[in-house]
Design an enzyme around this catalytic site. Structure first.
Site, PDB file in Angstrom:
ATOM      1  N   ARG A 101       1.004  -1.232   0.182  1.00 13.76           N
ATOM      2  CA  ARG A 101      -0.103  -0.126   0.020  1.00 13.76           C
ATOM      3  C   ARG A 101       0.824   1.303   0.040  1.00 13.76           C
ATOM      4  O   ARG A 101       1.130   1.762   1.062  1.00 13.76           O
ATOM      5  CB  ARG A 101      -0.871   0.121   1.198  1.00 13.76           C
ATOM      6  CG  ARG A 101      -2.179  -1.146   0.974  1.00 13.76           C
ATOM      7  CD  ARG A 101      -2.806  -1.577   2.167  1.00 13.76           C
ATOM      8  NE  ARG A 101      -1.779  -1.988   3.226  1.00 13.76           N
ATOM      9  CZ  ARG A 101      -1.924  -2.212   4.379  1.00 13.76           C
ATOM     10  NH1 ARG A 101      -2.866  -1.805   5.025  1.00 13.76           N
ATOM     11  NH2 ARG A 101      -1.051  -2.531   5.250  1.00 13.76           N
ATOM     12  N   ASP A 106       2.464   4.898  -0.465  1.00 12.87           N
ATOM     13  CA  ASP A 106       1.985   6.428  -0.191  1.00 12.87           C
ATOM     14  C   ASP A 106       1.827   7.167  -1.369  1.00 12.87           C
ATOM     15  O   ASP A 106       2.166   6.946  -2.430  1.00 12.87           O
ATOM     16  CB  ASP A 106       3.111   7.037   0.994  1.00 12.87           C
ATOM     17  CG  ASP A 106       3.053   6.569   2.386  1.00 12.87           C
ATOM     18  OD1 ASP A 106       1.585   6.193   2.722  1.00 12.87           O
ATOM     19  OD2 ASP A 106       3.937   6.427   2.920  1.00 12.87           O
ATOM     20  N   ARG A 148      11.702   4.930   3.800  1.00 10.30           N
ATOM     21  CA  ARG A 148      11.998   6.198   3.639  1.00 10.30           C
ATOM     22  C   ARG A 148      12.494   6.911   4.887  1.00 10.30           C
ATOM     23  O   ARG A 148      13.733   7.654   4.641  1.00 10.30           O
ATOM     24  CB  ARG A 148      10.648   7.177   3.517  1.00 10.30           C
ATOM     25  CG  ARG A 148       9.880   6.795   2.109  1.00 10.30           C
ATOM     26  CD  ARG A 148       8.615   7.639   2.052  1.00 10.30           C
ATOM     27  NE  ARG A 148       8.725   8.810   2.370  1.00 10.30           N
ATOM     28  CZ  ARG A 148       7.588   9.648   2.577  1.00 10.30           C
ATOM     29  NH1 ARG A 148       6.322   8.976   2.200  1.00 10.30           N
ATOM     30  NH2 ARG A 148       7.479  10.855   2.787  1.00 10.30           N
TER      31      ARG A 148
END
Lengths: 245, 245
Positions: free
Chosen positions: B50, B52, B198
């Site tokens: 999923r 971002d 990230r």
């Protein structure tokens, strides 16, 4: 006055091409306007390759004369600040002698043409590559490419509006390489005719999909006639790579 | 009913992320709407990752159940036709058993993070990579990355909104590779926490520019505290690469 050599990257999609033109924005104009913004000087930026609308650059070389005393790194910073928001970037800026001319001193130019050889539509690469859905036979393309290397009359592969004095050019290298689902064509020559790389790539693709045999490339070259051209590849996949001096 | 496994490429720039959301368009929604357009069926498309807002995919895996009798190649053609003009492309479509679940059957996921390490602003790669202007020491980054590989409590590298039951994850691989002026970080795990890649990349970049020592990465991990995070890298450079089953 200092002459600066610029190495310029640009995404060709929003431009009418390298040259300043009335019908839209040229990369040259973006650079000239940027220099004017930080020097107040009305300059001319000379490029090694006058790329067409939609053609990209990873290493276009240009030069510009600036009166205002500036170091190369200052010119690079100011240029990159003032070209915004255009997708143009000065990768390197160096001081050069006044006898350096980006266009006339150039001894060799290299272009890469990117074909994405897959059935699925493009996402990231829209306008940045030519998608060919049918499988390309790169061995056949290589055989066809060999017919074009060397000194020839390239009239067949020349745009009718080409302003070069002679259609005779020496093609130093024309290589076909497969990288995963991409097929790259690398072309090197002292100089090219208008649309020459795109016209050669278009015909190479015809060979790749089996519509032409490799020998048909030689027949097209020998015809010395634009009507013998099989296909002109779109600008999307063409990248100016580098210029040698 | 036939279950199809989809391999999906997308440019994340125009999307609010993978998931259908009220505040914009999700990739999932584009796929579901496309399937509805050629089947009349209201389906749910399940994805392995999923991603971002602004995160990209080169090989997201998803599955969907279709009642209408169709072959895999027909689904691929119809899907690619109906997702237009969104930058989404079905690279492969295969029939699979009904026990295949893109999310729950997935044994390993891989992400790549692209840093462009240069002073010059981006042109082609705006929104597609993270530009870091200061030179990155990839050896130091590699040393720091080694502290993160293995089974750990990754609370420091987890978004506060993360919905995973446990902050303990096993990171199978975290590799730093330089390719010309790019630095790529490759991460593999069965699953990741929200923002984990990230957050790890942001801290690796701090090590790369010398603000952190490699050992500071271990201290950050051991803190098990989001406030120990040095930097969260922007979504621009993150690509879902593949999912293994």
């Amino acid at each position: 006055m200092t002459r600066f050599r610029l190495t310029i990257e640009y995404d060709g999609r929003p431009f009418v091409g390298w040259q300043r033109q009335a019908n839209g924005t040229g990369v040259q104009q973006v650079l000239e306007d940027a220099v004017r913004a930080f020097t107040g000087e009305q300059v001319t930026v000379f490029g090694a390759g006058r790329t067409d609308a939609g053609v990209h650059s990873l290493g276009q070389v240009a030069h510009v004369d600036i009166e205002k005393p500036m170091r190369a790194d200052q010119v690079m910073g100011a240029l990159n600040h003032h070209v915004k928001p255009w997708p143009v970037s000065a990768l390197r800026v160096e001081e050069v002698d006044e006898d350096f001319h980006a266009r006339f001193s150039c001894r060799q130019r290299a272009y890469r043409y990117r074909i994405v050889n897959r059935r699925a539509p493009l996402t990231f690469d829209r306008g940045l590559a030519w998608r060919v859905g049918r499988p390309l036979d790169t061995e056949a393309m290589r055989a066809a490419a060999r017919h074009l290397v060397g000194r020839h009359d390239f009239t067949t592969f020349r745009h009718v509006a080409c302003q070069a004095r002679s259609p005779v050019k020496t093609l130093d290298l024309l290589e076909v390489e497969r990288i995963d689902d991409e097929v790259h064509v690398l072309a090197m020559a002292r100089s090219f005719l208008h649309h020459q790389v795109r016209s050669m790539v278009g015909c190479l693709a015809l060979v790749g999909i089996g519509k032409w045999r490799p020998e048909d490339m030689k027949a097209a070259l020998d015809a010395r006639d634009r009507r013998a051209l099989g296909l002109n590849a779109p600008p999307d996949g063409l990248y100016f790579l580098w210029a040698k001096y």
